[in-house]
Structures are given as structure tokens and as C-alpha cells.
Design an enzyme around this catalytic site. Structure first.
Site, short mmCIF file in Angstrom:
data_model
loop_
_atom_site.label_atom_id
_atom_site.label_comp_id
_atom_site.label_asym_id
_atom_site.label_seq_id
_atom_site.Cartn_x
_atom_site.Cartn_y
_atom_site.Cartn_z
N SER A 1 0.84 -1.20 0.00
CA SER A 1 0.00 0.00 0.00
C SER A 1 0.87 1.25 0.00
O SER A 1 2.01 1.22 0.49
CB SER A 1 -0.90 0.01 1.24
OG SER A 1 -1.52 1.26 1.44
N TYR B 1 -2.26 -1.82 10.36
CA TYR B 1 -2.39 -2.10 8.93
C TYR B 1 -1.16 -1.59 8.16
O TYR B 1 -0.56 -2.31 7.36
CB TYR B 1 -3.66 -1.44 8.39
CG TYR B 1 -3.80 -1.45 6.89
CD1 TYR B 1 -4.35 -2.55 6.24
CD2 TYR B 1 -3.40 -0.36 6.12
CE1 TYR B 1 -4.49 -2.56 4.85
CE2 TYR B 1 -3.54 -0.36 4.73
CZ TYR B 1 -4.09 -1.47 4.11
OH TYR B 1 -4.22 -1.48 2.74
#
Length: 333
Positions: free
Chosen positions: A224, A237
């Protein structure tokens, strides 16, 4: 507008007065129209307010549905006779990757979370079947919690039973939960996120690699933009996504002598079930993605071609690398 303004000033400065006045009026009207166009593009990126109460989110209740297919995409058998396993292939980026892989000739297996994602998985399988080429085998959907080693072994065994081997492993499934303070991050959540987002990459890779032909296999990991920029409310995360970058680079070096390539994709904001499922308030989805330079979130079918490239022979000289389809965010990595 800076470049446009400066170019117009240079042009106007070299023109006679009457002609310069005409061009000046034209420039003013064009400038205003350009500004309205930009602001309009950003307004169109707004999504309706919505929230899902649990992870993983589901695609079939989202408004609008994330886009999986692109009418202008022209497949060319880039993955003919390949076998691909895609985690989280029921929705979002995973579904789009599965669909594009099927268009390109691959036989595709997807995983989903049992008891929660059946409807999404069935919809995905229907789309993949529609896209399937004549020489590919029918797609399969495999339930399982990939956060546990024994489940990952069962998934890989089922794929090998159906197709005989694995050529492409896409470690894609993930979950995320927002916290405002580090004190709010419970050990149970921390373990859950790490199990799904990074432990699964280790488990699935170690079981899939023995079923890959040396010189032909590849692994693609979804990281990400948050791994490069950080995110103050997605601490766990983001940490897993950073770990995925390190995992990708290290595993690439580990497997290079066996001719198995390992790469990653680091998307920016993408309209997928993870977003309404992790938004504390419904209104937070309304302007999702507008913070990136392009002023909008990507759709899954904007991201999927990166996975096609990395799985194909076009990326034969790529390993240990990460692609960045993130809407213009500069990460310098």
C-alpha cells in the site's frame, strides 16, 4: 494553473496590443473553463455516505459497486495456460485481478472468508467464467481463513488438486481497523491484522513455491502507499504493509536462483469493501480519495493491469520491485 498562467503571459507579452487583447480575453475564458473542469472532476469523485459494520466488507451492498471490468481493455493471451491463486479474489482489487487474469488465459482460483463473503465470491466466479478463454479450466472458489498455516496448506492443496500446479500466487487479502490512539490498539486486533495481512504471505508462499516450475513461477504481493507515507489511524495495517515490502524484497533474493520472481503493487486509495467497512462514520466515504493529486480514488480495474504486467513475460526482468498506481503520490521508492 501555474504553467498555464505563465505560458499565457509569455505569449501575450510578444503580441501587438489589439491581438494581445483578443488572446487575453480568450485566455481568461479558457482559464475559467479549465478551473470549472478541474473542480467538477473532483466533485464527481464523491461517493455516497455508507458504512459496513464488520470486516471483511462485502462488495454487493456498496454504492456504487466497485468497477471490475474495463470495456477498452484488450487481452492478448499474456497468461495463457497459467494457473493463478488469488487471495481475497471475491471483491475489490482481488476480483478485478482474477477477472483480468481470466481474460488473459489463466485458470483462476480465488479465496474468500466463509460465512461472510459467499455472495461476493459467487458473483466473482460468474464474472471470471464469462471472461474465461477456451483453453483455460473453470475457476474455483475456496473458503478459508488465511491467517492460519493449516488453512493455507489446504488452499494450496486444493488448487494443485484442481490444476496440477501453481504458476502465479497473488497475496492480496487484507483487513484494517482504525484507531485514534495507540492505547486503543488491542492485542487481539494486532494479531488479527498481522495474521491476515502478512503471516498469510509467509504461509501461502512456502506451500505454493514447491508447486511452481523453476524459471516460470511468480509471486505478487499487495502492499500500500501507506507503507511509504504512513497513516496515523491505521498503525497496525500500515505496519503490515511495510512488512510486505521487506518480505517482497527478501523473498525475491531468496528465490532468484530458482527463477521465481517476487514483486509487489502498492495502490493508493481504491474504492473497495475495505473502505466502508473501516470508516468510523458513514460520511467519511463521501470524499474518499480526493486527497491524492488526481483528485479521486481508483477503481479496482485501474489497478489490475499492474498485476497482469508483473505476472506476464513482459516483467521477466522484474523481481524485488514494487509498482505504484497511487494517483500521483510521490513516494521516492
Amino acid at each position: 494553473m501555474y504553467c498555464f498562467d505563465r505560458a499565457a503571459a509569455l505569449v501575450l507579452g510578444g503580441l501587438p496590443a489589439r491581438r494581445g487583447a483578443f488572446v487575453s480575453r480568450f485566455y481568461t475564458r479558457t482559464s475559467r473553463a479549465f478551473s470549472r473542469s478541474c473542480s467538477g472532476a473532483r466533485a464527481m469523485a464523491t461517493f455516497p455516505a455508507q458504512k459496513q459494520e464488520s470486516q471483511p466488507g462485502v462488495q454487493h451492498v456498496m454504492d456504487p459497486h466497485p468497477r471490475t471490468r474495463r470495456s477498452d481493455y484488450k487481452p492478448s493471451d499474456k497468461l495463457k495456460n497459467k494457473v493463478a491463486l488469488i487471495t481475497g479474489g471475491d471483491s475489490g482489487i482481488g476480483r478485478a485481478v482474477a477477472y483480468f487474469y481470466s481474460l488473459e488465459g489463466a485458470s483462476v482460483a480465488i479465496t474468500y472468508v466463509p460465512g461472510k463473503e459467499e455472495k461476493d465470491a459467487e458473483e466473482a466466479i460468474h464474472m471470471i467464467k464469462e471472461a474465461k478463454t477456451a483453453h483455460a479450466k473453470d475457476p474455483i472458489m475456496i473458503p478459508g481463513d488465511i491467517g492460519y498455516d493449516e488453512n493455507c496448506k489446504k488452499i494450496v492443496d486444493e488448487v494443485v488438486k484442481a490444476y496440477g500446479r501453481i504458476d502465479i500466487l497473488v497475496n492480496n487479502a487484507a483487513e484494517q481497523y482504525r484507531v485514534q490512539k495507540i492505547e486503543d490498539l488491542k492485542p487481539e486486533q494486532l494479531e488479527r491484522v498481522f495474521r491476515t495481512n502478512i503471516f498469510s504471505h509467509f504461509y501461502l508462499s512456502r506451500y505454493a513455491v514447491p508447486h511452481m516450475k523453476e524459471g516460470e513461477g511468480c509471486i505478487i504481493n499487495t502492499t500500500s502507499v501507506n507503507a511509504y507515507k504512513g497513516n496515523k489511524t491505521l498503525i497496525d495495517y500500515t505496519s503490515t504493509k511495510g512488512a510486505i515490502v521487506g518480505f517482497t524484497r527478501s523473498l525475491a533474493l531468496n528465490l532468484v536462483d530458482r527463477g521465481i520472481r517476487v514483486n509487489g503493487v502498492a495502490p493508493g486509495p481504491v474504492w473497495a469493501p475495505l473502505i466502508p467497512a473501516s470508516s468510523p462514520e458513514p460520511q467519511q466515504t463521501e470524499h474518499f480519495g480526493e486527497q491524492c493529486p488526481m483528485g479521486k480514488a481508483a477503481q479496482p480495474d485501474d489497478i489490475a493491469p499492474s498485476y497482469v504486467f508483473l505476472a506476464s513475460e513482459d516483467a521477466a526482468f522484474f523481481t524485488g520491485q514494487v509498482l505504484h498506481p497511487n494517483g500521483g503520490m510521490i513516494v521516492n521508492a
